[in-house]
Design an enzyme around this catalytic site. Structure first.
Site, mmCIF file in Angstrom:
data_model
loop_
_atom_site.group_PDB
_atom_site.id
_atom_site.type_symbol
_atom_site.label_atom_id
_atom_site.label_comp_id
_atom_site.label_asym_id
_atom_site.label_seq_id
_atom_site.Cartn_x
_atom_site.Cartn_y
_atom_site.Cartn_z
ATOM 1 N N VAL A 1 0.839 -1.185 0.000
ATOM 2 C CA VAL A 1 0.000 0.000 0.000
ATOM 3 C C VAL A 1 0.881 1.245 0.000
ATOM 4 O O VAL A 1 2.077 1.161 0.273
ATOM 5 C CB VAL A 1 -0.920 0.021 1.241
ATOM 6 C CG1 VAL A 1 -1.921 -1.102 1.167
ATOM 7 C CG2 VAL A 1 -0.100 -0.066 2.530
ATOM 8 N N GLY A 2 0.301 2.374 -0.326
ATOM 9 C CA GLY A 2 1.036 3.632 -0.228
ATOM 10 C C GLY A 2 1.371 4.208 -1.595
ATOM 11 O O GLY A 2 1.252 3.560 -2.628
ATOM 12 N N ASN A 3 1.795 5.463 -1.523
ATOM 13 C CA ASN A 3 2.005 6.209 -2.760
ATOM 14 C C ASN A 3 3.217 5.720 -3.532
ATOM 15 O O ASN A 3 3.217 5.716 -4.764
ATOM 16 C CB ASN A 3 2.164 7.695 -2.420
ATOM 17 C CG ASN A 3 0.883 8.231 -1.828
ATOM 18 O OD1 ASN A 3 -0.177 8.053 -2.403
ATOM 19 N ND2 ASN A 3 0.969 8.855 -0.667
ATOM 20 N N GLU B 1 -1.945 -8.534 -2.648
ATOM 21 C CA GLU B 1 -3.036 -8.387 -1.705
ATOM 22 C C GLU B 1 -4.147 -7.527 -2.278
ATOM 23 O O GLU B 1 -5.319 -7.801 -2.106
ATOM 24 C CB GLU B 1 -2.451 -7.673 -0.484
ATOM 25 C CG GLU B 1 -2.878 -8.182 0.819
ATOM 26 C CD GLU B 1 -2.107 -7.451 1.887
ATOM 27 O OE1 GLU B 1 -1.271 -8.086 2.530
ATOM 28 O OE2 GLU B 1 -2.326 -6.245 2.078
ATOM 29 N N ILE C 1 8.609 2.714 7.105
ATOM 30 C CA ILE C 1 8.787 3.954 7.865
ATOM 31 C C ILE C 1 10.280 4.241 7.953
ATOM 32 O O ILE C 1 10.729 5.353 7.681
ATOM 33 C CB ILE C 1 8.204 3.811 9.294
ATOM 34 C CG1 ILE C 1 6.703 3.518 9.259
ATOM 35 C CG2 ILE C 1 8.551 5.010 10.153
ATOM 36 C CD1 ILE C 1 5.802 4.699 9.210
ATOM 37 N N ASN D 1 -0.155 2.527 10.523
ATOM 38 C CA ASN D 1 -1.268 1.692 10.045
ATOM 39 C C ASN D 1 -1.184 0.311 10.692
ATOM 40 O O ASN D 1 -1.966 -0.034 11.544
ATOM 41 C CB ASN D 1 -1.220 1.558 8.521
ATOM 42 C CG ASN D 1 -1.281 2.920 7.831
ATOM 43 O OD1 ASN D 1 -2.036 3.783 8.249
ATOM 44 N ND2 ASN D 1 -0.494 3.093 6.800
HETATM 45 N N1 COA Z 1 9.307 8.855 10.800
HETATM 46 C C1 COA Z 1 8.190 9.562 10.978
HETATM 47 N N2 COA Z 1 7.236 9.706 10.039
HETATM 48 C C2 COA Z 1 7.444 9.096 8.869
HETATM 49 C C3 COA Z 1 8.593 8.351 8.606
HETATM 50 C C4 COA Z 1 9.570 8.244 9.640
HETATM 51 N N3 COA Z 1 10.676 7.546 9.472
HETATM 52 N N4 COA Z 1 8.509 7.869 7.350
HETATM 53 C C5 COA Z 1 7.354 8.290 6.838
HETATM 54 N N5 COA Z 1 6.713 9.031 7.745
HETATM 55 C C6 COA Z 1 5.429 9.699 7.581
HETATM 56 C C7 COA Z 1 5.449 10.613 6.375
HETATM 57 O O1 COA Z 1 6.041 11.852 6.697
HETATM 58 C C8 COA Z 1 3.988 10.718 6.066
HETATM 59 O O2 COA Z 1 3.402 11.607 7.010
HETATM 60 P P1 COA Z 1 2.310 12.709 6.577
HETATM 61 O O3 COA Z 1 1.099 11.864 6.274
HETATM 62 O O4 COA Z 1 2.207 13.551 7.809
HETATM 63 O O5 COA Z 1 2.890 13.395 5.383
HETATM 64 C C9 COA Z 1 3.465 9.306 6.373
HETATM 65 O O6 COA Z 1 4.430 8.724 7.251
HETATM 66 C C10 COA Z 1 3.303 8.420 5.140
HETATM 67 O O7 COA Z 1 4.506 8.443 4.441
HETATM 68 P P2 COA Z 1 4.623 8.347 2.858
HETATM 69 O O8 COA Z 1 6.041 8.662 2.510
HETATM 70 O O9 COA Z 1 3.525 9.105 2.184
HETATM 71 O O10 COA Z 1 4.487 6.796 2.660
HETATM 72 P P3 COA Z 1 3.473 5.792 2.009
HETATM 73 O O11 COA Z 1 2.144 6.338 1.681
HETATM 74 O O12 COA Z 1 4.251 5.135 0.947
HETATM 75 O O13 COA Z 1 3.270 4.749 3.246
HETATM 76 C C11 COA Z 1 3.880 3.266 5.017
HETATM 77 C C12 COA Z 1 4.366 4.210 3.904
HETATM 78 C C13 COA Z 1 5.063 2.566 5.629
HETATM 79 C C14 COA Z 1 3.132 4.041 6.096
HETATM 80 C C15 COA Z 1 2.906 2.228 4.351
HETATM 81 O O14 COA Z 1 3.575 1.593 3.289
HETATM 82 C C16 COA Z 1 2.432 1.180 5.336
HETATM 83 O O15 COA Z 1 1.521 1.398 6.102
HETATM 84 N N6 COA Z 1 3.083 -0.003 5.338
HETATM 85 C C17 COA Z 1 2.795 -1.093 6.237
HETATM 86 C C18 COA Z 1 1.792 -2.061 5.678
HETATM 87 C C19 COA Z 1 2.227 -2.692 4.403
HETATM 88 O O16 COA Z 1 3.385 -2.676 4.025
HETATM 89 N N7 COA Z 1 1.267 -3.272 3.712
HETATM 90 C C20 COA Z 1 1.518 -3.845 2.425
HETATM 91 C C21 COA Z 1 1.284 -5.285 2.399
HETATM 92 S S1 COA Z 1 0.359 -5.699 0.976
#
Ligand code: COA
Length: 501
Positions: free
Chosen positions: A264-266, A288, A358, A378
């Site tokens: 998931v995610g951008n 998934e 993260i 999440n």
């Molecule tokens: N510390 C603090 N905040 C952090 C961070 C870090 N190291 N890395 C990212 N963030 C914050 C970003 O700043 C952003 O915050 P905002 O919403 O205030 O701007 C937010 O987390 C989302 O980050 P973004 O870079 O837009 O990431 P994303 O949309 O690609 O999502 C995850 C990244 C990790 C949150 C997401 O992939 C996830 O939930 N993964 C776990 C579940 C998973 O992998 N599922 C897939 C299986 S099919």
């Protein structure tokens, strides 16, 4: 509709009135798709009334994964959830969890159904499931996600169905329900050897006597929009494409790659957009969720088929793709999440797992879930199912977060979801580190030099060099009194580096 079931049609309010305080409810829903909408909203109103009368009314909610504002949002807003599992992404729910006001269990998505069947999570009182239609003979066409629906129906005492007429009837035949894996030691192999192979039935099996209410709705799925891929996401996608091409050249991957899993995610979505322009043809996905990017890849003819447990389309995707979903009948299979995420099948098919993170540390441990070690974002979702069992696991993130005040490459992760043993590749916009076959100190040098942002690279080098000299053991050198200082400093000053505070 089935004659006996037609007699149980009622309003959402009447159905919600059948739900008892303290109930454990298995609801449908996976990444904003196929979740019930009317009954959770009515339940939230009922809970509010109860609270106004000074009565305690909370329920435990199990789902497939994240849902939408009408479910998580509505119930969180009224303080109606005692316990939530296994994955969520709702901002209000997240706030309550992180304030310690509700319990949350973050579970590998492949584990959830079996944990309930084994009795690890207590008794399931009710299943509340969105479906597309109930046919005259009682067969039930699932909605835009399957998740754990069949398990909830089997394990719950009672079932409420929301029949959502906004879901296209063309979904009929797209699902593949293979249920009844049994309990160890009586488990047989699951006969999937190709990503789009069908081994079950397209319909949910629901004993009519369990159904206590049927509610009609016409509210579409409300998923969140993707950000258009930015420069960093495009660069990350570029590094991954280059890496995959290299692996093909080296003979370690076939020319059409192996089945893809995209998280998931951008950034994950940006990688799928990158593959549209890439050289690979004849690809498949065993994943998934079906995002917009996967559908676009199908449109180009580069992706032949995809297996998942849910759609996860942007609002634009829901508008533009869902009305024509019938065109993808022979290309998409939706399965229960214990099958879409099954470790054995993922290992057998050799899935290439690509997930967001993260943060990662210099040794390749990955944190997918917690900000500053304690605040959940999440959940782990299916990332662990795929990362540990796939052919290779790629974790990706920009090298900086929060306007550069945070480095996503740190000396030690503040929470571990995927250990160094489960991570093949770490990639940021700066570069890609292929960690396979490297010892911890070799991995650290590569991650620092390749993935970290230049603003943080000297500080990471400094930490690692001193750790190499001063650490108690030299296999995975760490300075234990310092290793989480970056996080502590950020919480104290708003920046991970001392000279920026
Ligand atoms: N510390 C603090 N905040 C952090 C961070 C870090 N190291 N890395 C990212 N963030 C914050 C970003 O700043 C952003 O915050 P905002 O919403 O205030 O701007 C937010 O987390 C989302 O980050 P973004 O870079 O837009 O990431 P994303 O949309 O690609 O999502 C995850 C990244 C990790 C949150 C997401 O992939 C996830 O939930 N993964 C776990 C579940 C998973 O992998 N599922 C897939 C299986 S099919």
């Amino acid at each position: 509709m089935h004659a006996e079931l037609a007699q149980r049609v009622m309003s959402a309010e009447e159905a919600a009135a059948l739900i008892q305080p303290g109930s454990q409810i298995g609801m449908s829903g996976f990444t904003g798709s196929g979740y019930p909408k009317a009954v959770p909203m009515a339940l939230a109103r009922r809970i509010t009334d109860a609270h106004l009368r000074g009565q305690h009314f909370k329920v435990n909610i199990f789902t497939g994964a994240s849902t939408g504002p009408e479910l998580d949002g509505a119930l969180a807003m009224v303080g109606g959830m005692q316990l939530r599992l296994p994955y969520q992404s709702d901002p209000i729910t997240r706030k309550l969890i992180n304030a310690g006001e509700m319990q949350y269990m973050d579970i590998h998505l492949s584990h959830v159904a079996q944990f309930v069947e084994y009795g690890f999570l207590g008794k399931m009182d009710l299943a509340l499931i969105e479906v597309t239609a109930i046919l005259e003979d009682g067969r039930v066409i699932p909605s835009t996600s399957i998740g754990n629906n069949q398990t909830w129906i089997e394990c719950a005492d009672k079932v409420i169905l929301e029949v959502n007429s906004s879901q296209p009837m063309a979904l009929e035949g797209m699902h593949d329900l293979y249920y009844g894996l049994g309990k160890p030691p009586h488990r047989d192999p699951i006969p999937i050897t190709l990503p789009n192979q069908r081994i079950g039935t397209p319909y949910l099996q629901i004993p009519p006597e369990k159904v206590i209410a049927i509610v009609h709705t016409d509210v579409p799925d409300r998923s969140s929009a993707f950000k258009a891929p930015d420069e960093n996401s495009k660069r990350i996608a570029g590094h991954i494409l280059e890496f995959l091409a290299w692996e093909v050249k080296k003979g370690r991957l076939p020319e059409n790659l192996l089945p893809l899993q995209s998280g998931v995610g951008n950034i994950a979505n940006a990688v799928l957009y990158g593959l549209e322009e890439g050289p690979f043809e004849g690809m498949t996905a065993y994943t998934e969720v079906i995002q917009d990017g996967l559908i676009n890849l199908m449109k180009t003819g580069k992706l032949l088929s995809a297996s998942a447990t849910a759609f996860s389309l942007s609002p634009d995707g829901v508008q533009s793709i869902m009305p024509h979903i019938g065109e993808y009948h022979d290309k998409i299979v939706l399965r229960s999440q214990e099958i879409s995420n099954h470790p054995g099948i993922i290992r057998r098919l050799g899935v290439i797992a690509m997930n967001g993170m993260i943060e990662a540390d210099i040794y390749g441990n990955v944190n997918s879930t917690h900000v500053m070690g304690s605040s959940i974002m999440n959940g782990i979702g299916g990332s662990g199912d795929f990362a540990r069992n796939g052919f290779m696991s790629i974790f990706m993130a920009p090298s900086l977060a929060q306007k550069g005040s945070i480095s996503t490459l740190v000396p030690m992760v503040s929470h571990v979801d995927h250990t160094e043993h489960d991570v093949s590749v770490v990639v940021t916009e700066q570069g890609l580190a292929d960690l396979r076959g490297l010892s911890p100190t070799q991995r650290a040098k590569l991650i620092i030099e390749t993935c970290s942002h230049p603003d943080y690279r000297p500080a990471l080098r400094d930490y690692f060099n001193r750790a190499e000299r001063l650490s108690y053991g030299k296999h995975t050198p760490h300075l234990l009194t310092e290793s989480l200082n970056w996080h502590a400093r950020y919480l104290r000053t708003g920046h991970m580096l001392p000279d920026k505070c």
